[in-house]
Design a protein around this motif. Structure first.
Motif, PDB file in Angstrom:
ATOM      1  N   SER A 418       0.909  -1.244   0.074  1.00  0.00           N
ATOM      2  CA  SER A 418       0.133   0.023  -0.023  1.00  0.00           C
ATOM      3  C   SER A 418       0.878   1.245  -0.193  1.00  0.00           C
ATOM      4  CB  SER A 418      -0.786  -0.175   1.256  1.00  0.00           C
ATOM      5  OG  SER A 418      -0.046  -0.028   2.520  1.00  0.00           O
ATOM      6  N   ARG A 419       2.299   0.991  -0.108  1.00  0.00           N
ATOM      7  CA  ARG A 419       2.988   2.302   0.127  1.00  0.00           C
ATOM      8  C   ARG A 419       3.171   2.988  -1.341  1.00  0.00           C
ATOM      9  NH1 ARG A 419       7.796  -0.363   3.836  1.00  0.00           N
ATOM     10  NH2 ARG A 419       6.269  -1.143   5.545  1.00  0.00           N
ATOM     11  N   ASN A 420       3.687   4.078  -1.110  1.00  0.00           N
ATOM     12  CA  ASN A 420       4.027   4.984  -2.420  1.00  0.00           C
ATOM     13  C   ASN A 420       5.424   5.164  -2.596  1.00  0.00           C
ATOM     14  OD1 ASN A 420       1.416   5.602  -3.207  1.00  0.00           O
ATOM     15  ND2 ASN A 420       0.999   6.818  -1.380  1.00  0.00           N
ATOM     16  N   VAL A 421       6.170   4.723  -1.494  1.00  0.00           N
ATOM     17  CA  VAL A 421       7.579   5.162  -1.355  1.00  0.00           C
ATOM     18  C   VAL A 421       8.362   3.740  -1.316  1.00  0.00           C
ATOM     19  CG1 VAL A 421       9.511   6.273  -0.539  1.00  0.00           C
ATOM     20  CG2 VAL A 421       7.263   7.421  -0.479  1.00  0.00           C
ATOM     21  N   TYR A 422       9.332   3.128  -1.983  1.00  0.00           N
ATOM     22  CA  TYR A 422       9.778   2.053  -2.126  1.00  0.00           C
ATOM     23  C   TYR A 422      11.214   2.214  -1.928  1.00  0.00           C
ATOM     24  CZ  TYR A 422       5.591   0.614  -4.187  1.00  0.00           C
ATOM     25  OH  TYR A 422       4.061   0.316  -4.500  1.00  0.00           O
ATOM     26  N   GLN A 423      11.901   1.323  -0.955  1.00  0.00           N
ATOM     27  CA  GLN A 423      13.406   1.351  -1.033  1.00  0.00           C
ATOM     28  C   GLN A 423      14.116   0.310  -1.480  1.00  0.00           C
ATOM     29  OE1 GLN A 423      14.651   2.486   3.354  1.00  0.00           O
ATOM     30  NE2 GLN A 423      12.401   2.287   4.045  1.00  0.00           N
ATOM     31  N   CYS A 424      14.985   0.606  -2.282  1.00  0.00           N
ATOM     32  CA  CYS A 424      15.762  -0.479  -3.191  1.00  0.00           C
ATOM     33  C   CYS A 424      17.126  -0.296  -2.821  1.00  0.00           C
ATOM     34  CB  CYS A 424      15.667  -0.282  -4.521  1.00  0.00           C
ATOM     35  SG  CYS A 424      16.432  -1.281  -5.513  1.00  0.00           S
ATOM     36  N   HIS A 425      17.679  -1.526  -2.258  1.00  0.00           N
ATOM     37  CA  HIS A 425      19.325  -1.492  -2.048  1.00  0.00           C
ATOM     38  C   HIS A 425      19.824  -1.970  -2.982  1.00  0.00           C
ATOM     39  CE1 HIS A 425      18.736  -1.214   2.853  1.00  0.00           C
ATOM     40  NE2 HIS A 425      18.070  -0.361   2.156  1.00  0.00           N
ATOM     41  N   VAL A 426      20.785  -1.003  -3.537  1.00  0.00           N
ATOM     42  CA  VAL A 426      21.768  -1.530  -4.811  1.00  0.00           C
ATOM     43  C   VAL A 426      23.125  -2.121  -4.176  1.00  0.00           C
ATOM     44  CG1 VAL A 426      22.968  -0.914  -6.923  1.00  0.00           C
ATOM     45  CG2 VAL A 426      20.840   0.208  -6.006  1.00  0.00           C
ATOM     46  N   ILE A 427      23.455  -3.402  -4.234  1.00  0.00           N
ATOM     47  CA  ILE A 427      24.317  -4.364  -3.807  1.00  0.00           C
ATOM     48  C   ILE A 427      25.278  -4.801  -4.687  1.00  0.00           C
ATOM     49  CG2 ILE A 427      25.074  -5.860  -1.982  1.00  0.00           C
ATOM     50  CD1 ILE A 427      22.159  -5.499  -0.673  1.00  0.00           C
ATOM     51  N   GLY A 428      26.667  -4.726  -4.424  1.00  0.00           N
ATOM     52  CA  GLY A 428      27.493  -5.304  -5.437  1.00  0.00           C
ATOM     53  C   GLY A 428      28.930  -4.749  -5.152  1.00  0.00           C
ATOM     54  N   PRO A 429      29.968  -5.732  -5.685  1.00  0.00           N
ATOM     55  CA  PRO A 429      31.338  -5.653  -5.293  1.00  0.00           C
ATOM     56  C   PRO A 429      31.830  -4.032  -5.806  1.00  0.00           C
ATOM     57  CG  PRO A 429      30.999  -7.244  -7.114  1.00  0.00           C
ATOM     58  CD  PRO A 429      29.761  -6.952  -6.518  1.00  0.00           C
ATOM     59  N   ARG A 430      32.666  -3.769  -5.370  1.00  0.00           N
ATOM     60  CA  ARG A 430      33.239  -2.491  -6.027  1.00  0.00           C
ATOM     61  C   ARG A 430      33.417  -2.439  -7.372  1.00  0.00           C
ATOM     62  NH1 ARG A 430      38.095  -0.114  -2.283  1.00  0.00           N
ATOM     63  NH2 ARG A 430      37.742   1.723  -3.516  1.00  0.00           N
ATOM     64  N   SER A 431      33.358  -1.194  -8.254  1.00  0.00           N
ATOM     65  CA  SER A 431      33.471  -1.153  -9.338  1.00  0.00           C
ATOM     66  C   SER A 431      32.438  -1.900 -10.299  1.00  0.00           C
ATOM     67  CB  SER A 431      34.964  -1.244  -9.995  1.00  0.00           C
ATOM     68  OG  SER A 431      35.713  -0.450  -9.027  1.00  0.00           O
ATOM     69  N   CYS A 432      31.430  -2.346  -9.730  1.00  0.00           N
ATOM     70  CA  CYS A 432      30.598  -3.428 -10.809  1.00  0.00           C
ATOM     71  C   CYS A 432      29.538  -2.592 -11.306  1.00  0.00           C
ATOM     72  CB  CYS A 432      30.088  -4.280  -9.532  1.00  0.00           C
ATOM     73  SG  CYS A 432      28.502  -3.589  -8.516  1.00  0.00           S
ATOM     74  N   GLY A 433      29.273  -0.941 -11.272  1.00  0.00           N
ATOM     75  CA  GLY A 433      28.312  -0.258 -12.054  1.00  0.00           C
ATOM     76  C   GLY A 433      27.311   0.226 -10.887  1.00  0.00           C
ATOM     77  N   LYS A 434      27.439   0.063  -9.771  1.00  0.00           N
ATOM     78  CA  LYS A 434      26.392   0.531  -8.829  1.00  0.00           C
ATOM     79  C   LYS A 434      25.770   2.082  -8.945  1.00  0.00           C
ATOM     80  CE  LYS A 434      28.028  -0.787  -4.886  1.00  0.00           C
ATOM     81  NZ  LYS A 434      29.312  -1.429  -5.277  1.00  0.00           N
ATOM     82  N   THR A 435      27.040   2.762  -8.689  1.00  0.00           N
ATOM     83  CA  THR A 435      26.819   4.304  -8.990  1.00  0.00           C
ATOM     84  C   THR A 435      26.314   4.643 -10.355  1.00  0.00           C
ATOM     85  OG1 THR A 435      28.929   4.576  -7.545  1.00  0.00           O
ATOM     86  CG2 THR A 435      28.041   6.388  -9.097  1.00  0.00           C
ATOM     87  N   SER A 436      26.651   3.694 -11.499  1.00  0.00           N
ATOM     88  CA  SER A 436      26.221   4.239 -12.964  1.00  0.00           C
ATOM     89  C   SER A 436      24.632   4.053 -12.813  1.00  0.00           C
ATOM     90  CB  SER A 436      26.911   3.345 -13.709  1.00  0.00           C
ATOM     91  OG  SER A 436      28.115   3.461 -13.999  1.00  0.00           O
ATOM     92  N   ILE A 437      24.110   2.800 -12.247  1.00  0.00           N
ATOM     93  CA  ILE A 437      22.837   2.538 -12.079  1.00  0.00           C
ATOM     94  C   ILE A 437      22.202   3.649 -11.589  1.00  0.00           C
ATOM     95  CG2 ILE A 437      21.198   1.093 -11.044  1.00  0.00           C
ATOM     96  CD1 ILE A 437      22.869  -1.324 -11.683  1.00  0.00           C
ATOM     97  N   CYS A 438      22.520   4.176 -10.216  1.00  0.00           N
ATOM     98  CA  CYS A 438      21.933   4.999  -9.455  1.00  0.00           C
ATOM     99  C   CYS A 438      22.099   6.448 -10.175  1.00  0.00           C
ATOM    100  CB  CYS A 438      22.631   5.385  -8.134  1.00  0.00           C
ATOM    101  SG  CYS A 438      22.349   3.727  -7.024  1.00  0.00           S
ATOM    102  N   ARG A 439      23.098   6.865 -10.997  1.00  0.00           N
ATOM    103  CA  ARG A 439      23.104   7.948 -11.428  1.00  0.00           C
ATOM    104  C   ARG A 439      21.906   8.195 -12.714  1.00  0.00           C
ATOM    105  NH1 ARG A 439      24.672   8.944  -7.003  1.00  0.00           N
ATOM    106  NH2 ARG A 439      26.763  10.080  -6.801  1.00  0.00           N
ATOM    107  N   SER A 440      22.268   7.035 -13.630  1.00  0.00           N
ATOM    108  CA  SER A 440      21.198   6.745 -14.590  1.00  0.00           C
ATOM    109  C   SER A 440      19.962   6.936 -14.132  1.00  0.00           C
ATOM    110  CB  SER A 440      21.411   5.521 -15.111  1.00  0.00           C
ATOM    111  OG  SER A 440      20.610   5.136 -16.173  1.00  0.00           O
ATOM    112  N   PHE A 441      19.364   6.545 -12.769  1.00  0.00           N
ATOM    113  CA  PHE A 441      17.940   6.695 -12.496  1.00  0.00           C
ATOM    114  C   PHE A 441      17.674   8.195 -12.339  1.00  0.00           C
ATOM    115  CE2 PHE A 441      15.204   6.041  -8.839  1.00  0.00           C
ATOM    116  CZ  PHE A 441      14.009   5.911  -9.542  1.00  0.00           C
ATOM    117  N   LEU A 442      18.559   9.297 -12.519  1.00  0.00           N
ATOM    118  CA  LEU A 442      18.354  10.526 -12.380  1.00  0.00           C
ATOM    119  C   LEU A 442      18.727  11.124 -13.736  1.00  0.00           C
ATOM    120  CD1 LEU A 442      20.272  11.431  -8.818  1.00  0.00           C
ATOM    121  CD2 LEU A 442      17.605  11.154  -9.294  1.00  0.00           C
ATOM    122  N   GLY A 443      18.935  10.337 -14.572  1.00  0.00           N
ATOM    123  CA  GLY A 443      19.189  10.790 -16.043  1.00  0.00           C
ATOM    124  C   GLY A 443      20.496  11.472 -16.260  1.00  0.00           C
ATOM    125  N   ILE A 444      21.611  11.132 -15.239  1.00  0.00           N
ATOM    126  CA  ILE A 444      22.779  11.835 -15.618  1.00  0.00           C
ATOM    127  C   ILE A 444      23.540  10.767 -16.541  1.00  0.00           C
ATOM    128  CG2 ILE A 444      24.842  12.357 -14.435  1.00  0.00           C
ATOM    129  CD1 ILE A 444      23.246  12.812 -11.796  1.00  0.00           C
TER     130      ILE A 444
END
Length: 632
Positions: A418-444
């Motif tokens: 019933s929530r409108n806000v969902y929390q997603c944890h992005v987990i992975g080893p270093r340099s696997c592209g986690k930051t790329s995914i997060c920045r892409s979410f903002l259109g960067i």
């Protein structure tokens, strides 16, 4: 300077030389008649709240120097809230003793950081035909704790009740925090508080209070409307005394501050204090904790979101300060929004919420940032809503701006959140592209991505978070991506790093040892949980490498009945992975392969599911209507 909190009972102490009429003043107040023969000292008098103008119980204490030691007098000074030093207007030596003895004695027996208000009382004015007030001002200038000077007569009952009323006012509406007698103007803290109040009441943000805004202010502060004739008279007084106090028949900030200065100079401290307290200020002109921090209890398993009222207030606030009406808040406009707050509560907005290319906040980004703070830092949301005037404008506490979601276990049982806000944890080893995914979410774009600090917080840290909106079956939802920084692969995950609405386990398809880490993470933390999991393989320019693990990613997903790995191309900004994550969070128990189809390969399945949900809703609504009609 420190000021005491308004007491529930006012304690008034009368000091002065013998024979000045201290006891006679007390007895004249109580009996409403003068008695020639009075005792050396009156017993402590208690006046009930319902017979005092301020509706506060009042204790009056008399002092008799011949009968009491200085230690006893000092104790009474410590217990008193206000001190009336009485002198006889026909005896100059009693006035002289105020400055040479009584005021220094009172100071010596008060805390260094707190000076109790003092009323100088000239008794027996029935014996003279002139005023001695002018002789007292020099004393008042030397001793700022002197609140006011009053001439009265216990024998003629002149100003007796007024004297005690003003003593009560000196405690309940103290002058020192709001007005400097030496400089004959408001204190800087008072001006700052009134400036905040002015900005809140300036509903359209034009820097002026028009008749409508003044009327709203009057009703909410004093529970009564202001007659137009009275308002015109007020504006006339301002115009005559302050250059620039009135513009376009509206009150400016200069006029507003002058008006309160005038109230105080005319002895109407209570008017300014009523306004200040309505906006949450205490006697030190600080916002009280109870005003800033609403008592909101969040049960275990629940989260906090903005309610409709909260969203409405913040949308109006954005529109109020978007002066150029371009749908964005530039740095100057953002600074103006929070000009009545201690500081701007956010930083690094470009990498947290949607902005334009210059990093300016859009309305979407504005609402996203408030949503994120409400989710992770409710106390701060409560405080800043108060700073910005939600309590006053909505006439409610910040509770009205907050919605507490139902428990997560209920969502799991119903297989739908019933929530409108969902929390997603992005987990992975270093340099696997986690930051790329997060920045892409903002259109960067990929080339603009900067290195991310690897710091592990306490679960409420927003530095590793970004938030944006996604559509789940046509409904707008907020998705928060929280990047979990990993320093060493051997480091265990903390509970707050695991608990979320959906987990995104990321590996680099070009690194042969990358998948092993997230496979072990899944088995250790998520295999037995109700948290939906999506495995994402990031792809750059490198070729796909065979993973050095007992199972290849596709086979691993089949074994644990997960969706096939979703391939994310770092140089492309596609949002299908974010829609998939949000949808998985919306239906938390349908985490296995048989319940979901890949968005990239079987879009029709997702749309059919969405249409099915909508159709079921419509059919249910029609059946309810039919049954209701049959019962009539």
């Amino acid at each position: 300077m420190v000021y005491e909190t308004v007491p529930r009972t006012v304690r008034i102490l009368l000091l002065g030389e013998p024979g000045v009429g201290k006891t006679s003043l007390i007895l004249s107040l109580v009996t409403e008649e003068f008695t020639e023969h009075v005792p050396p000292k009156a017993e402590e008098i208690t006046i009930p709240a319902d017979v005092t103008p301020e509706q506060v119980p009042t204790n009056i204490i008399d002092i008799c120097i011949p009968e009491q030691s200085l230690e006893q007098v000092a104790e009474e000074i410590e217990r008193a809230h206000v001190i009336c030093i009485v002198f006889s207007v026909d005896r100059q030596e009693t006035l002289n003793k105020i400055a040479t003895y009584w005021l220094p004695f009172v100071r010596d027996n008060c805390p260094e950081d707190y000076r109790k208000p003092v009323i100088l009382v000239g008794n027996k004015i029935d014996l003279i035909d002139y005023s001695v007030i002018d002789n007292i001002w020099d004393i008042a200038e030397e001793y700022p704790e002197v609140d006011r000077c009053i001439e009265c007569s216990a024998k003629s009952l002149i100003n007796v009740s007024e004297m005690f009323y003003n003593a009560q006012k000196a405690v309940l509406h103290p002058i020192n925090p709001i007005y400097s007698i030496e400089e004959q103007e408001l204190t800087e803290k008072c001006k700052k508080a009134l400036s905040r109040i002015f900005k809140i009441c300036d509903l359209d943000g034009d820097g002026l209070l028009d008749d409508y805004e003044v009327t709203i202010f009057q009703k909410k502060c004093f529970d009564s409307p202001l007659q137009l004739q009275v308002l015109d008279e007020v504006k006339s007084v301002i115009a005559q005394n302050v250059a620039g106090g009135i513009e376009n028949d509206c009150i400016t900030i200069k006029g507003f501050i002058f008006l309160h200065c005038l109230f105080i100079q005319r002895g109407r401290n209570e008017t300014t204090w009523t306004v200040l307290r309505k906006f949450g200020y205490d006697e030190s002109l600080e916002l009280t904790p109870s005003y800033l921090y609403a008592s909101i209890k969040v049960p275990v398993g629940c989260t906090t979101e903005l309610s409709y009222k909260g969203q409405q207030f913040l949308t109006q606030l954005f529109e109020k300060y978007d002066k150029d009406k371009d749908g964005m808040l530039n740095p100057t406009e953002l600074k103006n929004v929070f000009s009545c707050c201690p500081r701007i509560p956010w930083h690094n907005l470009r990498y947290t919420v949607p902005t334009n290319e210059k990093g300016y906040l859009t309305l979407q980004g504005w609402m996203c940032r408030w949503t994120l703070m409400t989710l992770l830092d409710l106390q701060n949301t409560s405080a800043y809503l108060a700073y910005l005037g939600f309590n006053f404008l909505e006439n409610e506490s910040q509770k009205l701006a907050i919605h507490i979601t139902r428990e997560k276990k209920i969502d799991i049982a119903k297989k739908q959140s019933s929530r409108n806000v969902y929390q997603c944890h992005v987990i992975g080893p270093r340099s696997c592209g986690k930051t790329s995914i997060c920045r892409s979410f903002l259109g960067i774009g990929h080339k603009k991505i900067k290195a991310h600090a690897n710091e592990r917080g306490d679960g409420n840290n927003t530095d590793n978070c970004c938030i944006n909106t996604v559509l789940v079956y046509g409904q707008e939802k907020y998705l928060v991506l929280k990047e979990i920084p990993i320093t060493r692969v051997s480091d265990p995950l903390q509970p707050h790093e695991v608990n979320c609405d959906v987990a995104c386990l990321v590996y680099d398809v070009g690194a042969s040892r990358s998948f092993e880490y997230i496979a072990r993470i899944y088995i250790k933390y998520f295999a037995e949980s109700h948290i939906p999991v999506l495995i994402v393989g990031t792809r750059g320019d490198a070729l796909i490498a065979r993973q050095e693990y007992i199972l290849q990613p596709e086979m691993f997903c089949n074994k644990y009945q997960l969706l096939s790995p979703h391939f994310f191309f770092i140089k492309e900004n596609k949002n299908d992975v974010f829609v998939k994550l949000a949808t998985m969070a919306a239906f938390p128990k349908r985490r296995h392969l048989k319940h979901f189809a890949s968005l990239s390969g079987e879009n029709s399945s997702w749309w059919k599911a969405g249409i099915g949900v909508a159709a079921a809703t419509v059919v249910g609504f029609v059946l309810i209507k039919i049954f209701s009609f049959q019962k009539r």
